[in-house]
Design a protein around this motif. Structure first.
Motif, PDB file in Angstrom:
ATOM      1  N   CYS A   1      31.576 -25.958 -63.610  1.00 22.96           N
ATOM      2  CA  CYS A   1      31.363 -26.314 -62.209  1.00 22.96           C
ATOM      3  C   CYS A   1      31.273 -27.840 -62.098  1.00 22.96           C
ATOM      4  O   CYS A   1      30.451 -28.475 -62.763  1.00 22.96           O
ATOM      5  CB  CYS A   1      30.069 -25.664 -61.695  1.00 22.96           C
TER       6      CYS A   1
ATOM      7  N   HIS B   1      31.784 -31.540 -59.434  1.00 19.42           N
ATOM      8  CA  HIS B   1      31.877 -32.106 -58.088  1.00 19.42           C
ATOM      9  C   HIS B   1      33.348 -32.429 -57.832  1.00 19.42           C
ATOM     10  O   HIS B   1      34.010 -33.073 -58.653  1.00 19.42           O
ATOM     11  CB  HIS B   1      31.037 -33.383 -57.985  1.00 19.42           C
ATOM     12  N   SER B   2      33.882 -31.984 -56.698  1.00 22.62           N
ATOM     13  CA  SER B   2      35.314 -32.087 -56.446  1.00 22.62           C
ATOM     14  C   SER B   2      35.815 -33.520 -56.377  1.00 22.62           C
ATOM     15  O   SER B   2      36.988 -33.778 -56.638  1.00 22.62           O
ATOM     16  CB  SER B   2      35.672 -31.370 -55.139  1.00 22.62           C
TER      17      SER B   2
ATOM     18  N   THR C   1      29.184 -32.861 -63.457  1.00 25.87           N
ATOM     19  CA  THR C   1      28.828 -31.458 -63.705  1.00 25.87           C
ATOM     20  C   THR C   1      27.415 -31.136 -63.235  1.00 25.87           C
ATOM     21  O   THR C   1      26.978 -29.993 -63.330  1.00 25.87           O
ATOM     22  CB  THR C   1      28.942 -31.142 -65.208  1.00 25.87           C
TER      23      THR C   1
ATOM     24  N   ILE D   1      25.854 -30.481 -60.408  1.00 24.35           N
ATOM     25  CA  ILE D   1      25.992 -30.110 -58.998  1.00 24.35           C
ATOM     26  C   ILE D   1      25.655 -28.633 -58.838  1.00 24.35           C
ATOM     27  O   ILE D   1      25.923 -27.808 -59.721  1.00 24.35           O
ATOM     28  CB  ILE D   1      27.417 -30.393 -58.475  1.00 24.35           C
ATOM     29  N   ASP D   2      25.031 -28.333 -57.742  1.00 27.86           N
ATOM     30  CA  ASP D   2      24.694 -26.951 -57.417  1.00 27.86           C
ATOM     31  C   ASP D   2      25.977 -26.166 -57.150  1.00 27.86           C
ATOM     32  O   ASP D   2      26.796 -26.577 -56.320  1.00 27.86           O
ATOM     33  CB  ASP D   2      23.794 -26.935 -56.177  1.00 27.86           C
ATOM     34  N   PRO D   3      26.184 -25.026 -57.808  1.00 27.36           N
ATOM     35  CA  PRO D   3      27.412 -24.238 -57.593  1.00 27.36           C
ATOM     36  C   PRO D   3      27.619 -23.814 -56.141  1.00 27.36           C
ATOM     37  O   PRO D   3      28.752 -23.556 -55.732  1.00 27.36           O
ATOM     38  CB  PRO D   3      27.214 -23.023 -58.508  1.00 27.36           C
TER      39      PRO D   3
ATOM     40  N   ASN E   1      27.044 -25.710 -53.577  1.00 19.63           N
ATOM     41  CA  ASN E   1      27.394 -26.889 -52.792  1.00 19.63           C
ATOM     42  C   ASN E   1      28.865 -26.797 -52.366  1.00 19.63           C
ATOM     43  O   ASN E   1      29.726 -26.471 -53.191  1.00 19.63           O
ATOM     44  CB  ASN E   1      27.171 -28.150 -53.631  1.00 19.63           C
TER      45      ASN E   1
ATOM     46  N   ALA F   1      31.445 -28.273 -54.611  1.00 18.91           N
ATOM     47  CA  ALA F   1      31.538 -27.782 -55.989  1.00 18.91           C
ATOM     48  C   ALA F   1      32.845 -27.025 -56.217  1.00 18.91           C
ATOM     49  O   ALA F   1      33.274 -26.232 -55.380  1.00 18.91           O
ATOM     50  CB  ALA F   1      30.352 -26.883 -56.302  1.00 18.91           C
TER      51      ALA F   1
ATOM     52  N   THR G   1      34.941 -24.766 -59.305  1.00 24.00           N
ATOM     53  CA  THR G   1      34.874 -24.131 -60.619  1.00 24.00           C
ATOM     54  C   THR G   1      36.248 -24.190 -61.264  1.00 24.00           C
ATOM     55  O   THR G   1      37.221 -23.640 -60.727  1.00 24.00           O
ATOM     56  CB  THR G   1      34.411 -22.666 -60.507  1.00 24.00           C
TER      57      THR G   1
END
Length: 627
Positions: A605, A607-608, A613, A615-617, A619, A622, A624
């Motif tokens: 997971c 951050h786009s 890495t 970051i809250d999934p 969010n 986020a 994957t």
């Protein structure tokens, strides 16, 4: 000099005719016509779908022998006026017509006008091939005199009207009327009779199905001839010539008409026309009848709306294949097969646009990059072939730092170009050629898909990511058997690994991210299985693409004008052709719901934008990915 030439030609012809009559006097030969009223069309070629059920066949239209006494008078008059208006008075050979045609052809120094009577045409059709030789012409006249001597004019005309060719595998006036207008010859009008008679001159170019304008021009000529010969009245002539030529296309009403026509051409070229229509071949195709019916239905419905909202003449194509075998499950070559036989799936070459971008990113992953790596989306200038190139994004803005995953899922242009330059133009062009794309330029602009491809080629390229990195060439025939059950053709699969499973599966996972955004647009009608996909739009909105896969079906669609002009502003795939893909895959019962990714890959997971890495999934920023 010209008069002398005419004299020798006429003299030679006279000698030939005299010799033929001499042979006739020596041999009291007769011709047996009894078999002609019992026509055997042979065995049809049967097309099977992927479940072994018949879905189409090729055969000559059933020839129904109908007596001349049952034919309307205007049908007989039309053929007499069109082909031989002195049929009832000459002896089978029109010597005046021969002389006239010789003079006309000599004047034009090429073949312009023939001189065949109806009897000669019948003889040629029944006893000879199309090869023109002096011997054949001599025998043709000999047989003509024999037939005229043995049978009455009405008998000859009856056989002629029941056996003459009208193109499309049609022989005889009754079969032609059934095919063109779904009615018996006893019920056709004067203008339809003239249309039929006009076809004989050239069944291909005068076809009322494929060339209605040419058919109408010839029909009008026949009507004028009927009028000059007083075979129709002033009122009948005026009413008939005011009508337009129309004919139903039986193939246009059948399932998969463009695919059927493509198969017909393949079989005729490989095995010959006789084998195709009479040889009793069995053809195992890859088409799935349910998938094809759904594809045709949703394609037609969506394009009816697009022609109201976008442009009235936009057209397009759809092709769906099995991801593993490459077998074509559905093919729609255009909106209206009855109006255009042009198969856009196989013949329309359009720039690929952003549908080519997955290849660029796969090459980068292959060289060690990951989708968590970042790049700047910013103003970009490069000298290319002594010209400044300043590409822009579709959004007309720059979004700064972003991961490669974000760039691919949002189809960012600048980051894709930078990624291609890191990999190398030569490497990307090489991959394009390995994917069987033609004329791949070694320019940075190939990052944006400036490569022409047909939907048939494009679906194969995208399918690499549904098939774990392996290219398979699409095909629509598995095998062909002759009438005795022997296989005389078997498809030879074309496969090549382009990327490793690890690389292609990482790209496929990111391609599913863009689909999740589309799920939010169509929440109530989403498919029941996983999907990966990519849109593509070319300059000035000339073409809009969508290519997408489920675990059991890969489909490519495009919309555009046939002359490749702009469709207007903001004509994008998500609103134009993506709904077709969505409805098609929603209604197909997919036996497999999820993609099988390489088990050695792990989910990560990130951050786009930053690739972090931490970051809250849950969010919204986020992503994957697989690493």
């Amino acid at each position: 000099m010209r008069i002398i030439r005419y004299f020798f030609v006429i003299a030679a012809l006279s000698v030939a005719c005299a010799w033929g009559m001499f042979v006739f006097l020596l041999h009291s030969k007769t011709v047996d016509f009894s078999r002609l009223t019992h026509y055997d069309p042979g065995r049809p070629t049967i097309l099977l779908d992927d479940e072994g059920n018949e879905w189409a066949r090729f055969q000559y239209d059933k020839r129904e022998f109908i007596g001349i006494d049952k034919m309307p008078e205007h049908v007989i008059h039309a053929f007499i006026a069109a082909e031989d208006h002195k049929f009832f008075t000459h002896s089978g050979i029109s010597y005046k017509g021969i002389v006239r045609s010789i003079l006309v052809n000599l004047y034009h120094r090429r073949y312009v006008q023939g001189a065949s009577t109806i009897t000669q045409q019948l003889v040629r059709h029944l006893f000879f091939d199309l090869k023109k030789t002096f011997k054949r012409k001599l025998l043709e006249q000999f047989y003509t005199v024999l037939i005229e001597r043995q049978f009455t004019k009405h008998q000859i005309l009856e056989v002629y009207l029941n056996h003459i060719c009208f193109g499309h595998g049609i022989y005889g006036v009754e079969a032609a009327c059934q095919r063109f207008w779904d009615k018996s010859v006893t019920d056709i009008s004067i203008d339809q009779a003239a249309t039929l008679a006009g076809i004989i001159q050239n069944p291909v170019r005068r076809s009322p199905i494929n060339h209605p304008l040419s058919a109408q021009q010839r029909r009008n000529t026949v009507l004028r001839s009927m009028y000059r010969l007083s075979l129709i009245t002033d009122i009948q002539y005026a009413q008939a010539i005011a009508k337009s030529v129309s004919a139903r296309d039986q193939d246009a009403q059948t399932i998969a008409p463009h695919l059927k026509e493509e198969i017909r051409q393949f079989l005729e070229e490989r095995f010959g026309r006789t084998a195709l229509y009479e040889g009793g071949l069995t053809v195992q195709t890859t088409m799935n009848k349910k998938t094809q019916a759904l594809a045709q239905r949703y394609f037609t419905k969506q394009f009816e709306e697009l022609r109201k909202k976008v442009q009235k003449d936009v057209d397009g194509a759809l092709v769906s294949i099995d991801p593993q075998s490459g077998g074509v499950k559905a093919l729609v070559g255009g909106v209206d097969f009855g109006r255009s036989k042009w198969n856009r799936v196989l013949q329309a070459r359009r720039q690929m646009g952003s549908t080519f971008k997955p290849i660029v990113y796969a090459a980068a992953i292959e060289q060690g990059k990951t989708f968590a790596d970042t790049e700047m989306d910013e103003a970009f200038t490069r000298e290319d072939h002594n010209k400044l190139w300043q590409p822009k994004n579709v959004t007309r803005r720059f979004d700064g730092q972003m991961t490669l995953a974000y760039a691919l899922s949002h189809s960012n242009n600048i980051v894709t170009i930078k990624t291609l330059l890191d990999v190398g133009c030569e490497r990307i062009a090489e991959l394009g050629r390995k994917c069987r794309l033609k004329n791949v330029p070694v320019y940075p602009s190939i990052a944006l898909g400036c490569i022409d491809a047909t939907p048939f080629e494009n679906v194969a390229v995208f399918n690499i990511f549904a098939n774990h990195g392996v290219y398979v060439e699409p095909h629509y025939i598995s095998w062909v058997k002759d009438r005795w059950g022997k296989k005389i053709y078997r498809h030879q699969p074309v496969e090549e690994r382009i990327f490793s499973t690890r690389v292609s599966d990482q790209v496929a996972k990111v391609l599913s991210i863009g689909m999740e955004r589309k799920r939010r647009i169509y929440p109530r009608s989403w498919i029941s299985c996983e999907g990966i996909g990519k849109t593509g739009t070319t300059n000035d909105c000339r073409t809009s693409w969508f290519v997408g896969s489920t675990p059991t079906l890969t489909t490519a669609l495009y919309v555009g004008c046939d002359d490749n002009r702009s469709m207007g502003d903001r004509v994008y795939p998500t609103a134009t052709i993506f709904p077709i893909w969505l409805r098609l895959n929603r209604d197909i019962d997919s036996s497999k719901k999820t993609f099988d990714f390489d088990p050695s890959l792990q989910e990560l997971c990130i951050h786009s934008k930053t690739g972090s890495t931490t970051i809250d999934p849950d969010n919204p920023e986020a992503y994957t990915i697989l690493v």
